[in-house]
Design a protein around this motif. Structure first.
Motif, mmCIF file in Angstrom:
data_model
loop_
_atom_site.group_PDB
_atom_site.id
_atom_site.type_symbol
_atom_site.label_atom_id
_atom_site.label_comp_id
_atom_site.label_asym_id
_atom_site.label_seq_id
_atom_site.Cartn_x
_atom_site.Cartn_y
_atom_site.Cartn_z
ATOM 1 N N VAL A 291 6.166 9.303 7.431
ATOM 2 C CA VAL A 291 5.142 9.747 7.221
ATOM 3 C C VAL A 291 5.162 10.387 5.585
ATOM 4 N N TYR A 292 4.668 10.305 4.692
ATOM 5 C CA TYR A 292 4.464 10.410 3.165
ATOM 6 C C TYR A 292 3.338 10.527 2.499
ATOM 7 N N ALA A 293 3.186 11.410 1.652
ATOM 8 C CA ALA A 293 2.175 11.616 0.477
ATOM 9 C C ALA A 293 0.801 11.967 1.329
ATOM 10 N N VAL B 20 2.929 -2.425 -10.396
ATOM 11 C CA VAL B 20 2.326 -1.964 -11.085
ATOM 12 C C VAL B 20 1.009 -1.333 -10.620
ATOM 13 N N LYS B 21 1.002 -0.013 -10.326
ATOM 14 C CA LYS B 21 -0.432 0.142 -9.635
ATOM 15 C C LYS B 21 -2.067 0.248 -9.911
ATOM 16 N N SER B 22 -2.389 -0.022 -8.546
ATOM 17 C CA SER B 22 -4.413 0.381 -8.944
ATOM 18 C C SER B 22 -4.405 0.995 -7.605
ATOM 19 N N PHE C 282 5.320 14.124 -13.834
ATOM 20 C CA PHE C 282 4.520 15.505 -13.560
ATOM 21 C C PHE C 282 3.150 14.596 -13.834
ATOM 22 N N ARG C 283 2.228 14.659 -12.322
ATOM 23 C CA ARG C 283 1.902 13.441 -11.634
ATOM 24 C C ARG C 283 1.100 14.105 -10.248
ATOM 25 N N ASP C 284 0.000 12.678 -10.100
ATOM 26 C CA ASP C 284 -0.528 12.888 -8.564
ATOM 27 C C ASP C 284 -1.916 14.706 -8.480
ATOM 28 N N PRO C 285 -2.839 14.310 -9.938
ATOM 29 C CA PRO C 285 -3.362 15.776 -9.412
ATOM 30 C C PRO C 285 -4.398 15.702 -8.613
ATOM 31 N N VAL D 291 -2.148 2.898 -12.465
ATOM 32 C CA VAL D 291 -2.667 4.176 -12.143
ATOM 33 C C VAL D 291 -2.281 4.743 -10.898
ATOM 34 N N TYR D 292 -1.839 5.944 -11.248
ATOM 35 C CA TYR D 292 -0.962 6.471 -10.158
ATOM 36 C C TYR D 292 -1.999 7.301 -9.149
ATOM 37 N N SER D 293 -1.570 8.497 -8.419
ATOM 38 C CA SER D 293 -2.004 8.824 -7.925
ATOM 39 C C SER D 293 -2.945 10.395 -8.055
ATOM 40 N N GLY D 294 -4.096 10.498 -6.887
ATOM 41 C CA GLY D 294 -5.354 11.180 -7.401
ATOM 42 C C GLY D 294 -5.876 11.821 -6.511
ATOM 43 N N SER E 258 -2.436 10.134 6.233
ATOM 44 C CA SER E 258 -1.886 9.660 5.614
ATOM 45 C C SER E 258 -1.101 8.382 5.124
ATOM 46 N N TRP E 259 0.091 8.274 4.020
ATOM 47 C CA TRP E 259 0.906 6.882 4.313
ATOM 48 C C TRP E 259 1.755 6.796 5.181
ATOM 49 N N VAL E 260 1.670 5.782 5.789
ATOM 50 C CA VAL E 260 2.490 5.381 7.156
ATOM 51 C C VAL E 260 3.827 5.078 6.168
ATOM 52 N N TYR F 153 -6.487 4.148 -2.681
ATOM 53 C CA TYR F 153 -4.731 3.749 -2.224
ATOM 54 C C TYR F 153 -3.917 3.090 -2.898
ATOM 55 N N GLN F 154 -3.263 3.643 -2.951
ATOM 56 C CA GLN F 154 -2.518 2.643 -4.257
ATOM 57 C C GLN F 154 -2.080 1.551 -3.805
ATOM 58 N N ALA F 155 -2.091 1.004 -4.500
ATOM 59 C CA ALA F 155 -1.905 -1.001 -4.223
ATOM 60 C C ALA F 155 -0.734 -1.603 -5.293
ATOM 61 N N ALA G 185 8.210 17.652 -6.769
ATOM 62 C CA ALA G 185 7.309 17.678 -5.893
ATOM 63 C C ALA G 185 5.977 16.965 -6.166
ATOM 64 N N GLU G 186 6.426 15.812 -5.058
ATOM 65 C CA GLU G 186 5.099 14.717 -5.150
ATOM 66 C C GLU G 186 4.060 15.210 -4.182
ATOM 67 N N CYS G 187 2.472 14.360 -5.043
ATOM 68 C CA CYS G 187 1.204 15.069 -4.155
ATOM 69 C C CYS G 187 0.836 16.520 -3.351
ATOM 70 N N PRO G 188 0.576 16.532 -4.429
ATOM 71 C CA PRO G 188 0.532 18.035 -3.557
ATOM 72 C C PRO G 188 -0.805 17.975 -3.350
ATOM 73 N N LEU H 44 0.596 -0.861 0.165
ATOM 74 C CA LEU H 44 0.340 0.086 0.205
ATOM 75 C C LEU H 44 0.963 1.121 -0.145
ATOM 76 N N ASN H 45 0.455 2.480 -1.054
ATOM 77 C CA ASN H 45 1.458 3.809 -1.074
ATOM 78 C C ASN H 45 0.209 4.395 -0.508
ATOM 79 N N ASP H 46 0.487 5.727 -1.215
ATOM 80 C CA ASP H 46 -0.046 6.773 -1.368
ATOM 81 C C ASP H 46 -1.712 6.599 -0.827
ATOM 82 N N PRO H 47 -2.605 7.635 -0.032
ATOM 83 C CA PRO H 47 -4.010 7.087 -0.463
ATOM 84 C C PRO H 47 -4.520 8.411 -1.247
HETATM 85 C C1 FRU Z 1 4.518 9.122 -4.022
HETATM 86 C C2 FRU Z 1 3.591 8.461 -5.732
HETATM 87 C C3 FRU Z 1 3.518 9.795 -6.318
HETATM 88 C C4 FRU Z 1 2.359 8.462 -7.474
HETATM 89 C C5 FRU Z 1 2.797 6.726 -6.743
HETATM 90 C C6 FRU Z 1 2.720 6.205 -7.702
HETATM 91 O O1 FRU Z 1 3.761 7.694 -3.013
HETATM 92 O O2 FRU Z 1 5.347 8.168 -5.884
HETATM 93 O O3 FRU Z 1 3.772 10.172 -6.858
HETATM 94 O O4 FRU Z 1 1.374 9.026 -7.993
HETATM 95 O O5 FRU Z 1 3.739 7.443 -5.535
HETATM 96 O O6 FRU Z 1 2.718 4.900 -6.380
#
Ligand code: FRU
Length: 492
Positions: free
Chosen positions: A289-291, A77-79, A170-173, A109-112, A306-308, A66-68, A225-228, A49-52
């Motif tokens: 803590v991240y993202a 490869v993420k969903s 260029f990501r994470d809208p 399928v990256y973060s958003g 947060s992603w722990v 969440y990123q899985a 800059a990730e996940c603004p 699991l990563n970003d919410p």
């Molecule tokens: C942050 C990140 C995001 C990206 C996602 C991919 O942890 O790198 O920038 O969208 O994870 O899983």
């Protein structure tokens, strides 16, 4: 089951349906045998699991994704996995929802984010694609979820390429209603390899007009800059983001990459700027803590999760086939322009019994029996001391919180807290706290600890991996304090 160890690029990007039919079943069994699984935190059933993502309130429920990567504790490869809740503490697994199954998101399928639109939930995400030469392409995509939880992807990108002068990082809208339309805030890297936050505006969420670089600092924000996340209230603006590779001289941090924030008086769309921005600050003083993602809920609260866990670091649960979790839900608020993060009031629903209370003590020791509890500790004077959680009976081991309120100092040390990891980035964190009688609210959940300091003025979140015997609590100070202890129930 013998866990898979060597992950080739081909393994990481193999479509889920191409794995042997019993692979996931076996992995699930391995995960079930893991110590350190959480009682009341969101965790992956298997894998990583990563970003919410997509935190929203829609169709009478809290929605969170969440990123899985379900096949192992690695960044394959993420969903988007989906969970829902009626109360922000009990989360139901709804399964994988946005899959990497189109030519615009074949490699992840990256973060958003998400927001209700009419009777649907609009999802904005990044489609990550690699070609045969492993060149990266990035697409900002949209999708709609209906009240039954079914998702329809918008077939063509909302934004088909990075703007001129920017790389494919260029990501994470983040998309939210703004004035007579919608604002998108997105992470970017310019061709000089500097991190930037960019904004776009749209009237319909389909056609996006570029506003350019969000102005909030003259310093260089690392290489990406990730996940603004931009949050706007009547009196404040808050930008939360992850500047990768930030020069610690700008704002000191010890984690591989920091999660930081800037507060401001407001956001001015004409100038595309935060007005009277603060300096950069760490969002969390802990290790993991991240993202962090936040949104304005319909009840007016600013809620965050947060992603722990951190990118590029191995964790002790890897050997059991899973990695990482999400924090509890936090409420963000301002007092005299200072950001506070507090556990949402719904967390009280987890308290199992009446509190055990110790009043006016300088030394309190007890066995928590299970590392699944809440602890509140309050002083009336400026004190110093050491609190040890996850301690063994001899008190030789444990996670220590050492503090000195009159000098405004705190240090958290996890070097003796069980299985050690992430040593390259240090086994302790020292930071400043307010010069006031200390108040701590601590949530312990097997291998996650969230420490809210002085009503949420500071937060320190960390993972620790104690042995089964490390369930003692040992609190010692040079002035009396009052403690409440509640065992917490599992999430339903
Ligand atoms: C942050 C990140 C995001 C990206 C996602 C991919 O942890 O790198 O920038 O969208 O994870 O899983």
């Amino acid at each position: 089951m013998e866990l898979k160890k060597d992950w080739t690029t081909q393994d990481l990007y193999r479509p889920y349906q191409d794995w042997a039919p019993d692979y996931l079943e076996n992995l699930t069994k391995t995960v079930k045998n893991s110590p350190w699984r959480f009682g009341y935190h969101i965790q992956p059933p298997t894998g990583l699991l990563n970003d919410p993502n997509g935190f929203a309130y829609y169709n009478g429920k809290w929605q969170l994704f969440y990123q899985a990567y379900p096949m192992g504790p690695v960044h394959g490869v993420k969903s988007w996995a989906h969970v829902t809740s009626d109360n922000l503490v009990d989360w139901q697994e709804e399964g994988l929802k946005l899959l990497p199954d189109s030519s615009y998101d074949s490699h992840g399928v990256y973060s958003g984010t998400a927001m209700p639109m009419g009777d649907q939930l609009f999802l904005a995400y990044t489609g990550n694609v690699r070609d045969e030469n492993w060149e990266r392409y990035t697409y900002q995509m949209g999708a709609f979820m209906n009240p039954s939880g079914e998702i329809t992807k918008i077939p063509t990108p909302l934004i088909a390429e990075p703007p001129k002068g920017y790389t494919t990082h260029f990501r994470d809208p983040q998309v939210f209603p703004f004035e007579d339309g919608y604002l998108m805030v997105i992470g970017a890297q310019n061709e000089q390899e500097e991190g930037e936050v960019l904004t776009y505006f749209s009237h319909d969420c389909l056609n996006w007009e570029q506003l350019g670089k969000l102005n909030f600092t003259n310093e260089q924000m690392g290489f990406m800059a990730e996940c603004p996340n931009l949050l706007l209230t009547d009196e404040h603006a808050l930008l939360i983001f992850c500047p990768q590779g930030l020069d610690p001289a700008i704002c000191a941090y010890q984690n591989i990459y920091p999660n930081m924030y800037v507060t401001a008086a407001s956001y001015d769309k004409e100038k595309n700027a935060l007005i009277s921005p603060s300096a950069l600050k760490n969002l969390d003083e802990g290790f993991d803590v991240y993202a962090t993602q936040a949104f304005k809920a319909p009840d007016g609260r600013l809620l965050s999760v947060s992603w722990v866990g951190l990118p590029e670091i191995a964790y002790p649960t890897d050997k059991y086939g899973w990695a990482h979790g999400l924090s509890i839900v936090k409420e963000l608020s301002f007092k005299e322009d200072v950001l506070y993060q507090t556990p949402v009031k719904e967390m009280r629903e987890l308290r199992q019994e009446n509190a055990t209370t110790y009043t006016d003590e300088k030394l309190v020791t007890f066995d928590a029996k299970s590392n699944q509890y809440e602890l509140q500790i309050d002083f009336e004077t400026l004190a110093s001391g050491t609190f040890t959680l996850l301690a063994d009976e001899e008190q030789n081991h444990g996670m220590t919180i050492t503090f000195d309120a009159s000098h405004g100092k705190m240090k958290i040390d996890r070097s003796q807290a069980g299985e050690v990891f992430g040593e390259d980035f240090g086994t302790s964190r020292a930071f400043e706290i307010a010069n006031e009688p200390l108040s701590l609210q601590i949530f312990v959940d097997q291998s996650i600890i969230e420490i809210f300091i002085n009503g949420g003025k500071e937060v320190a979140t960390l993972r620790a991996f104690p042995t089964e015997k490390q369930t003692q609590v040992h609190l010692q100070a040079d002035a009396p304090f009052t403690t409440h202890f509640w065992p917490l129930r599992k999430m339903k």
